[in-house]
Design a protein around this motif. Sequence first.
Motif, PDB file in Angstrom:
ATOM      1  N   TYR A   3       0.836  -1.197   0.000  1.00  0.00           N
ATOM      2  CA  TYR A   3       0.000   0.000   0.000  1.00  0.00           C
ATOM      3  C   TYR A   3       0.870   1.245   0.000  1.00  0.00           C
ATOM      4  O   TYR A   3       1.972   1.258   0.552  1.00  0.00           O
ATOM      5  CB  TYR A   3      -0.903   0.006   1.229  1.00  0.00           C
ATOM      6  CG  TYR A   3      -1.883  -1.145   1.264  1.00  0.00           C
ATOM      7  CD1 TYR A   3      -3.068  -1.092   0.535  1.00  0.00           C
ATOM      8  CD2 TYR A   3      -1.610  -2.284   2.024  1.00  0.00           C
ATOM      9  CE1 TYR A   3      -3.970  -2.149   0.569  1.00  0.00           C
ATOM     10  CE2 TYR A   3      -2.509  -3.346   2.057  1.00  0.00           C
ATOM     11  CZ  TYR A   3      -3.675  -3.272   1.330  1.00  0.00           C
ATOM     12  OH  TYR A   3      -4.568  -4.316   1.350  1.00  0.00           O
ATOM     13  N   LYS A   4       0.364   2.323  -0.586  1.00  0.00           N
ATOM     14  CA  LYS A   4       1.101   3.584  -0.583  1.00  0.00           C
ATOM     15  C   LYS A   4       0.823   4.392   0.682  1.00  0.00           C
ATOM     16  O   LYS A   4       1.686   5.120   1.169  1.00  0.00           O
ATOM     17  CB  LYS A   4       0.757   4.421  -1.814  1.00  0.00           C
ATOM     18  CG  LYS A   4       1.570   5.716  -1.899  1.00  0.00           C
ATOM     19  CD  LYS A   4       1.453   6.395  -3.238  1.00  0.00           C
ATOM     20  CE  LYS A   4       2.375   7.625  -3.280  1.00  0.00           C
ATOM     21  NZ  LYS A   4       2.333   8.303  -4.595  1.00  0.00           N
ATOM     22  N   LEU A   5      -0.401   4.278   1.227  1.00  0.00           N
ATOM     23  CA  LEU A   5      -0.790   5.016   2.426  1.00  0.00           C
ATOM     24  C   LEU A   5      -1.326   4.060   3.481  1.00  0.00           C
ATOM     25  O   LEU A   5      -2.127   3.177   3.172  1.00  0.00           O
ATOM     26  CB  LEU A   5      -1.877   6.044   2.079  1.00  0.00           C
ATOM     27  CG  LEU A   5      -2.608   6.718   3.256  1.00  0.00           C
ATOM     28  CD1 LEU A   5      -1.659   7.630   4.024  1.00  0.00           C
ATOM     29  CD2 LEU A   5      -3.827   7.498   2.765  1.00  0.00           C
ATOM     30  N   THR A   6      -0.887   4.252   4.708  1.00  0.00           N
ATOM     31  CA  THR A   6      -1.474   3.559   5.849  1.00  0.00           C
ATOM     32  C   THR A   6      -2.122   4.600   6.758  1.00  0.00           C
ATOM     33  O   THR A   6      -1.463   5.569   7.156  1.00  0.00           O
ATOM     34  CB  THR A   6      -0.427   2.781   6.657  1.00  0.00           C
ATOM     35  OG1 THR A   6       0.243   1.853   5.810  1.00  0.00           O
ATOM     36  CG2 THR A   6      -1.087   2.033   7.814  1.00  0.00           C
ATOM     37  N   ILE A   7      -3.400   4.414   7.073  1.00  0.00           N
ATOM     38  CA  ILE A   7      -4.116   5.325   7.961  1.00  0.00           C
ATOM     39  C   ILE A   7      -4.110   4.745   9.370  1.00  0.00           C
ATOM     40  O   ILE A   7      -4.643   3.657   9.609  1.00  0.00           O
ATOM     41  CB  ILE A   7      -5.566   5.536   7.503  1.00  0.00           C
ATOM     42  CG1 ILE A   7      -5.604   6.176   6.111  1.00  0.00           C
ATOM     43  CG2 ILE A   7      -6.330   6.404   8.512  1.00  0.00           C
ATOM     44  CD1 ILE A   7      -7.012   6.261   5.526  1.00  0.00           C
ATOM     45  N   ILE A   8      -3.496   5.462  10.306  1.00  0.00           N
ATOM     46  CA  ILE A   8      -3.504   5.062  11.715  1.00  0.00           C
ATOM     47  C   ILE A   8      -4.800   5.543  12.351  1.00  0.00           C
ATOM     48  O   ILE A   8      -5.182   6.708  12.209  1.00  0.00           O
ATOM     49  CB  ILE A   8      -2.302   5.665  12.457  1.00  0.00           C
ATOM     50  CG1 ILE A   8      -0.989   5.144  11.873  1.00  0.00           C
ATOM     51  CG2 ILE A   8      -2.381   5.357  13.958  1.00  0.00           C
ATOM     52  CD1 ILE A   8       0.241   5.872  12.409  1.00  0.00           C
ATOM     53  N   VAL A   9      -5.478   4.643  13.067  1.00  0.00           N
ATOM     54  CA  VAL A   9      -6.713   4.991  13.771  1.00  0.00           C
ATOM     55  C   VAL A   9      -6.535   4.663  15.257  1.00  0.00           C
ATOM     56  O   VAL A   9      -6.638   3.516  15.662  1.00  0.00           O
ATOM     57  CB  VAL A   9      -7.924   4.220  13.212  1.00  0.00           C
ATOM     58  CG1 VAL A   9      -9.211   4.692  13.905  1.00  0.00           C
ATOM     59  CG2 VAL A   9      -8.039   4.391  11.705  1.00  0.00           C
ATOM     60  N   PRO A  10      -6.223   5.660  16.095  1.00  0.00           N
ATOM     61  CA  PRO A  10      -6.123   5.418  17.533  1.00  0.00           C
ATOM     62  C   PRO A  10      -7.494   5.094  18.126  1.00  0.00           C
ATOM     63  O   PRO A  10      -8.498   5.719  17.763  1.00  0.00           O
ATOM     64  CB  PRO A  10      -5.597   6.748  18.089  1.00  0.00           C
ATOM     65  CG  PRO A  10      -5.080   7.496  16.900  1.00  0.00           C
ATOM     66  CD  PRO A  10      -5.911   7.048  15.749  1.00  0.00           C
ATOM     67  N   VAL A  11      -7.535   4.135  19.046  1.00  0.00           N
ATOM     68  CA  VAL A  11      -8.804   3.741  19.665  1.00  0.00           C
ATOM     69  C   VAL A  11      -8.614   3.615  21.169  1.00  0.00           C
ATOM     70  O   VAL A  11      -7.762   2.850  21.631  1.00  0.00           O
ATOM     71  CB  VAL A  11      -9.320   2.398  19.099  1.00  0.00           C
ATOM     72  CG1 VAL A  11     -10.607   1.984  19.815  1.00  0.00           C
ATOM     73  CG2 VAL A  11      -9.548   2.492  17.601  1.00  0.00           C
ATOM     74  N   PHE A  12      -9.408   4.369  21.924  1.00  0.00           N
ATOM     75  CA  PHE A  12      -9.442   4.202  23.372  1.00  0.00           C
ATOM     76  C   PHE A  12     -10.900   4.307  23.825  1.00  0.00           C
ATOM     77  O   PHE A  12     -11.493   5.383  23.803  1.00  0.00           O
ATOM     78  CB  PHE A  12      -8.589   5.255  24.084  1.00  0.00           C
ATOM     79  CG  PHE A  12      -8.668   5.159  25.592  1.00  0.00           C
ATOM     80  CD1 PHE A  12      -8.284   4.001  26.248  1.00  0.00           C
ATOM     81  CD2 PHE A  12      -9.130   6.221  26.351  1.00  0.00           C
ATOM     82  CE1 PHE A  12      -8.365   3.896  27.633  1.00  0.00           C
ATOM     83  CE2 PHE A  12      -9.218   6.140  27.735  1.00  0.00           C
ATOM     84  CZ  PHE A  12      -8.833   4.968  28.375  1.00  0.00           C
TER      85      PHE A  12
END
Length: 243
Positions: A3-12
């Motif tokens: 993949y060219k982009l990885t989207i980080i999704v923080p979860v708490f």
Amino acid sequence: MKYKLTIIVPVFNEEDNLKRVETELSKYLEIAIVSTSVLFINDGSSDNSLALIKAICQRNEAFAFISFKENKGLSTVLKAGFDYVDSELVGYIDSDLQTTPEDFNLLLEHTGFYELVTGVRINRKDTFVKKISSKIANSIRRAFTHDGMDDTGCPLKVMKTDYAKRIPMFRGLHRFLPAMIILQNGKVKQIPVQHFPRVAGNAKYGLRNRLIGPLIDCFAYLWMKKKYINYGIRNTNLPNNKS
């Protein structure tokens, strides 16, 4: 697949939001202008978030997750994301979805010329106290960093991964990402993005950690700026590899 982009999704503790997160990110992957994957980072949630994340990742090939043993905060989440992604670009969006994944395409249009592109929330759908505290905090931070950013707390960013990996992260540094890119002689740009009210879950930041914490962190940034090491290589006879 690379993949060219990885989207980080923080979860708490976002169990009430995660189904919507899955839906909106799945929709975005269909219209993304570059090949994109999603990396959930569970920040020691005490609710049912981890179980939901595991189920989401089983249903979606482009989704993966990391789960912390205990709650560590946003800067640590981003540090883990930067450490583990191997895509050319890395992005970030909050799991409360007060910004929309579709606006990543607006940011991606500028990544050829800038090392970091960040959103600026327009028509913010927050309480008056939240908006004014954010405005004050941004003014203080700009006075220390001179980064020219109007909304460094906007939870919608894209940056080049090699620059992100070189950021010496510490707690609170998520507010200084543009400034840290500038220290590497990188270029930054801000783009207006949409903003929406929170529809589920609870906000994780109050007045104290929007004002007092960032002020203290500004002094830490000044110390880091004074000590920061940055260099460029003119010539080398090393082989063209990283070994």
